[in-house]
Design a protein around this motif. Structure first.
Motif, PDB file in Angstrom:
ATOM      1  N   ALA A   1     -20.602 -46.439  -3.743  1.00  0.00           N
ATOM      2  CA  ALA A   1     -21.389 -47.139  -4.756  1.00  0.00           C
ATOM      3  C   ALA A   1     -21.129 -46.538  -6.121  1.00  0.00           C
ATOM      4  O   ALA A   1     -20.952 -45.322  -6.265  1.00  0.00           O
ATOM      5  CB  ALA A   1     -22.867 -47.062  -4.419  1.00  0.00           C
ATOM      6  N   THR A   2     -21.108 -47.384  -7.139  1.00  0.00           N
ATOM      7  CA  THR A   2     -20.930 -46.917  -8.517  1.00  0.00           C
ATOM      8  C   THR A   2     -22.111 -47.275  -9.414  1.00  0.00           C
ATOM      9  O   THR A   2     -22.098 -46.969 -10.605  1.00  0.00           O
ATOM     10  CB  THR A   2     -19.643 -47.509  -9.126  1.00  0.00           C
ATOM     11  N   SER A   3     -23.118 -47.935  -8.857  1.00  0.00           N
ATOM     12  CA  SER A   3     -24.311 -48.279  -9.634  1.00  0.00           C
ATOM     13  C   SER A   3     -25.555 -48.075  -8.787  1.00  0.00           C
ATOM     14  O   SER A   3     -25.489 -48.008  -7.555  1.00  0.00           O
ATOM     15  CB  SER A   3     -24.231 -49.728 -10.126  1.00  0.00           C
ATOM     16  N   GLY A   4     -26.695 -47.951  -9.467  1.00  0.00           N
ATOM     17  CA  GLY A   4     -27.942 -47.723  -8.763  1.00  0.00           C
ATOM     18  C   GLY A   4     -28.215 -46.240  -8.576  1.00  0.00           C
ATOM     19  O   GLY A   4     -27.512 -45.375  -9.132  1.00  0.00           O
ATOM     20  N   THR A   5     -29.237 -45.943  -7.807  1.00  0.00           N
ATOM     21  CA  THR A   5     -29.609 -44.548  -7.539  1.00  0.00           C
ATOM     22  C   THR A   5     -29.880 -44.359  -6.057  1.00  0.00           C
ATOM     23  O   THR A   5     -30.099 -45.320  -5.310  1.00  0.00           O
ATOM     24  CB  THR A   5     -30.869 -44.149  -8.330  1.00  0.00           C
ATOM     25  N   PHE A   6     -29.881 -43.088  -5.652  1.00  0.00           N
ATOM     26  CA  PHE A   6     -30.165 -42.706  -4.277  1.00  0.00           C
ATOM     27  C   PHE A   6     -31.230 -41.619  -4.275  1.00  0.00           C
ATOM     28  O   PHE A   6     -31.513 -40.993  -5.299  1.00  0.00           O
ATOM     29  CB  PHE A   6     -28.899 -42.176  -3.586  1.00  0.00           C
ATOM     30  N   ASP A   7     -31.815 -41.415  -3.119  1.00  0.00           N
ATOM     31  CA  ASP A   7     -32.709 -40.290  -2.914  1.00  0.00           C
ATOM     32  C   ASP A   7     -31.911 -39.157  -2.284  1.00  0.00           C
ATOM     33  O   ASP A   7     -31.364 -39.305  -1.195  1.00  0.00           O
ATOM     34  CB  ASP A   7     -33.877 -40.683  -1.995  1.00  0.00           C
ATOM     35  N   ARG A   8     -31.810 -38.050  -3.013  1.00  0.00           N
ATOM     36  CA  ARG A   8     -31.103 -36.878  -2.481  1.00  0.00           C
ATOM     37  C   ARG A   8     -32.138 -35.769  -2.300  1.00  0.00           C
ATOM     38  O   ARG A   8     -32.415 -35.023  -3.235  1.00  0.00           O
ATOM     39  CB  ARG A   8     -29.977 -36.436  -3.411  1.00  0.00           C
ATOM     40  N   ASN A   9     -32.715 -35.707  -1.101  1.00  0.00           N
ATOM     41  CA  ASN A   9     -33.735 -34.699  -0.805  1.00  0.00           C
ATOM     42  C   ASN A   9     -34.863 -34.715  -1.823  1.00  0.00           C
ATOM     43  O   ASN A   9     -35.281 -33.674  -2.339  1.00  0.00           O
ATOM     44  CB  ASN A   9     -33.106 -33.302  -0.729  1.00  0.00           C
ATOM     45  N   GLY A  10     -35.347 -35.926  -2.132  1.00  0.00           N
ATOM     46  CA  GLY A  10     -36.445 -36.061  -3.065  1.00  0.00           C
ATOM     47  C   GLY A  10     -36.041 -36.119  -4.517  1.00  0.00           C
ATOM     48  O   GLY A  10     -36.887 -36.298  -5.399  1.00  0.00           O
ATOM     49  N   GLU A  11     -34.753 -35.991  -4.801  1.00  0.00           N
ATOM     50  CA  GLU A  11     -34.223 -36.023  -6.164  1.00  0.00           C
ATOM     51  C   GLU A  11     -33.559 -37.376  -6.410  1.00  0.00           C
ATOM     52  O   GLU A  11     -32.841 -37.895  -5.546  1.00  0.00           O
ATOM     53  CB  GLU A  11     -33.202 -34.895  -6.328  1.00  0.00           C
ATOM     54  N   VAL A  12     -33.820 -37.951  -7.569  1.00  0.00           N
ATOM     55  CA  VAL A  12     -33.162 -39.197  -7.941  1.00  0.00           C
ATOM     56  C   VAL A  12     -31.711 -38.900  -8.294  1.00  0.00           C
ATOM     57  O   VAL A  12     -31.433 -38.102  -9.205  1.00  0.00           O
ATOM     58  CB  VAL A  12     -33.878 -39.875  -9.113  1.00  0.00           C
ATOM     59  N   TRP A  13     -30.818 -39.526  -7.564  1.00  0.00           N
ATOM     60  CA  TRP A  13     -29.389 -39.250  -7.712  1.00  0.00           C
ATOM     61  C   TRP A  13     -28.660 -40.500  -8.198  1.00  0.00           C
ATOM     62  O   TRP A  13     -28.680 -41.535  -7.525  1.00  0.00           O
ATOM     63  CB  TRP A  13     -28.794 -38.796  -6.377  1.00  0.00           C
ATOM     64  N   PRO A  14     -28.017 -40.461  -9.357  1.00  0.00           N
ATOM     65  CA  PRO A  14     -27.281 -41.640  -9.835  1.00  0.00           C
ATOM     66  C   PRO A  14     -26.014 -41.861  -9.021  1.00  0.00           C
ATOM     67  O   PRO A  14     -25.324 -40.898  -8.649  1.00  0.00           O
ATOM     68  CB  PRO A  14     -26.952 -41.276 -11.282  1.00  0.00           C
ATOM     69  N   ALA A  15     -25.705 -43.110  -8.764  1.00  0.00           N
ATOM     70  CA  ALA A  15     -24.500 -43.419  -7.981  1.00  0.00           C
ATOM     71  C   ALA A  15     -23.240 -42.959  -8.703  1.00  0.00           C
ATOM     72  O   ALA A  15     -22.243 -42.587  -8.068  1.00  0.00           O
ATOM     73  CB  ALA A  15     -24.434 -44.915  -7.703  1.00  0.00           C
ATOM     74  N   SER A  16     -23.279 -42.978 -10.023  1.00  0.00           N
ATOM     75  CA  SER A  16     -22.138 -42.484 -10.802  1.00  0.00           C
ATOM     76  C   SER A  16     -22.660 -41.934 -12.117  1.00  0.00           C
ATOM     77  O   SER A  16     -23.797 -42.190 -12.512  1.00  0.00           O
ATOM     78  CB  SER A  16     -21.118 -43.602 -11.060  1.00  0.00           C
ATOM     79  N   CYS A  17     -21.816 -41.184 -12.798  1.00  0.00           N
ATOM     80  CA  CYS A  17     -22.232 -40.540 -14.048  1.00  0.00           C
ATOM     81  C   CYS A  17     -21.956 -41.454 -15.238  1.00  0.00           C
ATOM     82  O   CYS A  17     -21.382 -42.536 -15.101  1.00  0.00           O
ATOM     83  CB  CYS A  17     -21.506 -39.211 -14.210  1.00  0.00           C
ATOM     84  N   HIS A  18     -22.343 -40.978 -16.400  1.00  0.00           N
ATOM     85  CA  HIS A  18     -22.025 -41.688 -17.640  1.00  0.00           C
ATOM     86  C   HIS A  18     -20.499 -41.730 -17.800  1.00  0.00           C
ATOM     87  O   HIS A  18     -19.815 -40.713 -17.620  1.00  0.00           O
ATOM     88  CB  HIS A  18     -22.653 -40.960 -18.829  1.00  0.00           C
ATOM     89  N   PRO A  19     -19.925 -42.872 -18.122  1.00  0.00           N
ATOM     90  CA  PRO A  19     -18.449 -42.979 -18.179  1.00  0.00           C
ATOM     91  C   PRO A  19     -17.789 -42.049 -19.183  1.00  0.00           C
ATOM     92  O   PRO A  19     -16.621 -41.686 -19.018  1.00  0.00           O
ATOM     93  CB  PRO A  19     -18.216 -44.452 -18.535  1.00  0.00           C
ATOM     94  N   ARG A  20     -18.495 -41.624 -20.241  1.00  0.00           N
ATOM     95  CA  ARG A  20     -17.870 -40.708 -21.203  1.00  0.00           C
ATOM     96  C   ARG A  20     -17.541 -39.363 -20.563  1.00  0.00           C
ATOM     97  O   ARG A  20     -16.596 -38.687 -20.979  1.00  0.00           O
ATOM     98  CB  ARG A  20     -18.781 -40.500 -22.416  1.00  0.00           C
ATOM     99  N   ASN A  21     -18.313 -38.965 -19.563  1.00  0.00           N
ATOM    100  CA  ASN A  21     -18.092 -37.654 -18.958  1.00  0.00           C
ATOM    101  C   ASN A  21     -16.842 -37.598 -18.093  1.00  0.00           C
ATOM    102  O   ASN A  21     -16.358 -36.511 -17.774  1.00  0.00           O
ATOM    103  CB  ASN A  21     -19.308 -37.236 -18.127  1.00  0.00           C
ATOM    104  N   VAL A  22     -16.337 -38.743 -17.675  1.00  0.00           N
ATOM    105  CA  VAL A  22     -15.192 -38.749 -16.761  1.00  0.00           C
ATOM    106  C   VAL A  22     -13.959 -39.403 -17.372  1.00  0.00           C
ATOM    107  O   VAL A  22     -12.945 -39.558 -16.691  1.00  0.00           O
ATOM    108  CB  VAL A  22     -15.543 -39.464 -15.435  1.00  0.00           C
ATOM    109  N   ARG A  23     -14.027 -39.766 -18.624  1.00  0.00           N
ATOM    110  CA  ARG A  23     -12.922 -40.520 -19.213  1.00  0.00           C
ATOM    111  C   ARG A  23     -11.600 -39.763 -19.134  1.00  0.00           C
ATOM    112  O   ARG A  23     -10.546 -40.352 -18.892  1.00  0.00           O
ATOM    113  CB  ARG A  23     -13.234 -40.859 -20.670  1.00  0.00           C
ATOM    114  N   ASN A  24     -11.612 -38.463 -19.307  1.00  0.00           N
ATOM    115  CA  ASN A  24     -10.359 -37.693 -19.369  1.00  0.00           C
ATOM    116  C   ASN A  24     -10.182 -36.726 -18.201  1.00  0.00           C
ATOM    117  O   ASN A  24      -9.280 -36.878 -17.398  1.00  0.00           O
ATOM    118  CB  ASN A  24     -10.301 -36.928 -20.691  1.00  0.00           C
TER     119      ASN A  24
END
Length: 588
Positions: A404-427
């Motif tokens: 998945a690349t959108s939405g969120t998940f529950d990671r042991n009670g923590e809200v986990w984004p399916a993917s990060c902000h695109p600026r962080n992975v551009r390079n």
């Protein structure tokens, strides 16, 4: 800080009085009369502050001040977010006689003329006392030596001008030829030797004013550079570039002696205020005025601020631009692990889709200096996590492994984004952390105030170790290296070698505008900068196993180029047209 603020206010006042300086070497500066300037301490301080402000300690120009990353980008430590940003052109462009040195250019004769003017006139003052005059002359001579150092590392030999030129001077002085590279280094060394002898044992460097130890630090660095060039290169173009091998040991000795004098002064020490090694190394660059700082360019938000936090903070936090300095994985591999593993023990062949990694082992157990200098997946920052994953892999309700690349998940009670902000992975999916201020919760443009450390004690120890090694004092070199490694929380070394001296220098001084020039003076730049396609990483998070699939990607669109001519930059045809006595560097 008060000293710097007062200086800036004086500079603003004096700028109203001074007319703008002319560009050409042959012009007479249109300054207020020395009869006024050098009869008043405030005007003298403002005059000299203007020279300080023109020095190339750190380049804060460019789009939103992203030129702060200029030399690290040239040296393949990190790049800039976008290819249109000037630092990225330092390695992508072709250097020719027509185009000149481009963004790496520095031709500091405006500053040198201003310095020469002070040196020729301040001694005639009827109001300033002799000790004050000597102090200002010593500062000015240091700045002149620093300006020549910045030119010699770029061009080799350059014209050596030590007096204010007049239109009535003979053509040989109005259009000076280039001195040899060795003559420029000898001038720097002689100037520094002379002023060190008359400078008091006072520390003003951390407040932005050159002192005895600032001069010693430049002597240590410049002599080491000269020694390296004599050791690893040949003389060309009748000495305009290169240093004779017969001078090598003398330069190493000069560097060794200057470093040793700083060490034995007892005035400086490695910063060790925090037990946590990562926290300690981070705070070194934020706890300004500490005893590791030999000389700094001082910044103050609003009065003289910069934008590092604004442009470098990862996306997802309060910065308005952000994520501007992606760190190259090639450079990350220099950082070893606290358990003794080499950074290269993780084979690139294992970075494939069928393997997964615990992020704490892959990054968290590396040298604490790495963790203090680079953002990687799940780095903590301002109460949150920094994300670098492009997707999240998980098992759906039908028992299928999907991504998945959108939405969120529950990671042991923590809200986990399916993917990060695109600026962080551009390079590269890694970002510069070193020097950023975590307490700056509103990092606006021009509102950061971290000082730039031009010289710090850690570099002195590294200079000392390198010079000692080539002088046959390997035991002393080892002690200096291990002092740094112990501070960092890394295993001590059993011996000092050329390889581990160079690695320790790159790791300790990462992103401090040193590596590019080190690769050049060691004459190993092509190994890292020529026909090299640098790498970044791709992270895909495995939610089921709490691991990451890590693969490689190209960080740059093309391979880097560093031909043998690039050890020196070209002198532009425009400069040669202005002064036909300037000879071009080899290969252009």
């Amino acid at each position: 800080m008060i000293i710097m603020k007062s200086r800036i206010l004086l500079l603003m006042l004096l700028t109203i009085v001074f007319a703008s300086c002319e560009e050409q070497l042959t012009k007479t500066p249109d300054f207020i009369s020395e009869g006024v300037v050098f009869e008043d301490e405030n005007l003298t301080e403002a005059y000299l502050a203007n020279v300080y402000s023109d020095m190339l300690f750190i380049d804060v120009g460019g789009e939103a001040q992203n030129n702060m990353g200029m030399i690290p980008a040239a040296g393949a430590e990190h790049i800039n977010f976008a290819n249109w940003q000037t630092p990225n052109t330092t390695y992508s462009r072709s250097y020719t006689a027509a185009s000149g040195a481009g963004p790496l250019d520095y031709w500091g004769y405006n500053s040198i003329r201003d310095i020469n003017y002070l040196l020729e006139n301040i001694g005639s003052s009827k109001s300033l006392d002799d000790s004050y005059i000597l102090q200002k002359m010593n500062e000015a001579r240091f700045l002149r030596a620093y300006a020549y150092f910045q030119m010699v590392i770029r061009f080799g030999g350059v014209p050596l001008i030590t007096k204010v030129q007049s239109v009535d001077d003979p053509e040989s002085e109005l259009y000076p030829s280039r001195a040899t590279e060795e003559e420029i280094y000898n001038f720097i060394v002689t100037e520094l030797d002379e002023i060190i002898a008359t400078m008091p044992d006072q520390k003003t460097g951390a407040a932005g004013r050159a002192d005895k130890y600032t001069a010693l630090a430049l002597l240590s660095r410049a002599s080491l550079y000269a020694a390296s060039i004599g050791n690893f290169s040949t003389v060309q173009a009748d000495g305009l570039v290169g240093i004779s091998s017969g001078s090598t040991q003398d330069f190493y000795q000069k560097s060794y002696n200057a470093s040793k004098e700083i060490i034995e002064s007892g005035m400086f020490s490695l910063y060790e205020k925090h037990e946590d090694k990562m926290v300690n190394f981070s705070q070194l660059f934020l706890d300004e005025g500490n005893d590791e700082v030999i000389f700094a360019e001082v910044f103050e938000p609003i009065v003289k601020g910069h934008s590092l936090d604004n442009i470098a903070t990862p996306a997802g936090f309060a910065a308005t631009w952000n994520s501007n300095f992606p760190v190259l994985y090639d450079f990350v591999e220099l950082f070893d692990f606290v358990d003794g593993r080499k950074g290269t023990d993780i084979s690139r062949d294992d970075l494939i889709a069928s393997n997964s990694w615990e992020i704490e082992d892959f990054f968290g157990k590396r040298d604490p200096r790495f963790r203090a200098s680079v953002f990687y997946p799940e780095s903590t920052w301002q109460g949150g996590l920094v994300y670098f994953h492009s997707s999240t892999i998980y098992t759906n309700d039908e028992g299928e492994r999907v991504s998945a690349t959108s939405g969120t998940f529950d990671r042991n009670g923590e809200v986990w984004p399916a993917s990060c902000h695109p600026r962080n992975v551009r390079n590269t999916a890694l970002l510069l952390r070193k020097k950023l201020d975590e307490t700056n919760l509103e990092p606006l443009s021009g509102r950061s105030g971290q000082d730039f450390y031009v010289f710090r004690y850690a570099e002195t120890l590294l200079n000392y170790a390198e010079a000692a090694f080539y002088l046959g004092k390997t035991g002393e070199a080892l002690v200096a290296l291990n002092e740094l490694r112990e501070r960092a929380g890394m295993p001590t070394l059993a011996e000092a070698t050329e390889a581990n001296i160079r690695q320790e220098r790159q790791v300790e001084l990462a992103f401090e505008s040193q590596r590019f020039w080190d690769l050049i003076r060691w004459r190993i730049a092509p190994q890292y900068l020529d026909n090299v396609r640098t790498k970044g990483l791709v992270f895909n998070y495995d939610l089921d196993n709490d691991k990451y699939v890590i693969t490689l990607k190209n960080a740059e669109g093309v391979s880097r180029v560093f031909g043998p001519e690039r050890y020196y930059l070209p002198i532009s045809l425009g400069r040669i047209a202005d002064n036909p006595n300037l000879k071009q560097n080899p290969g252009y």
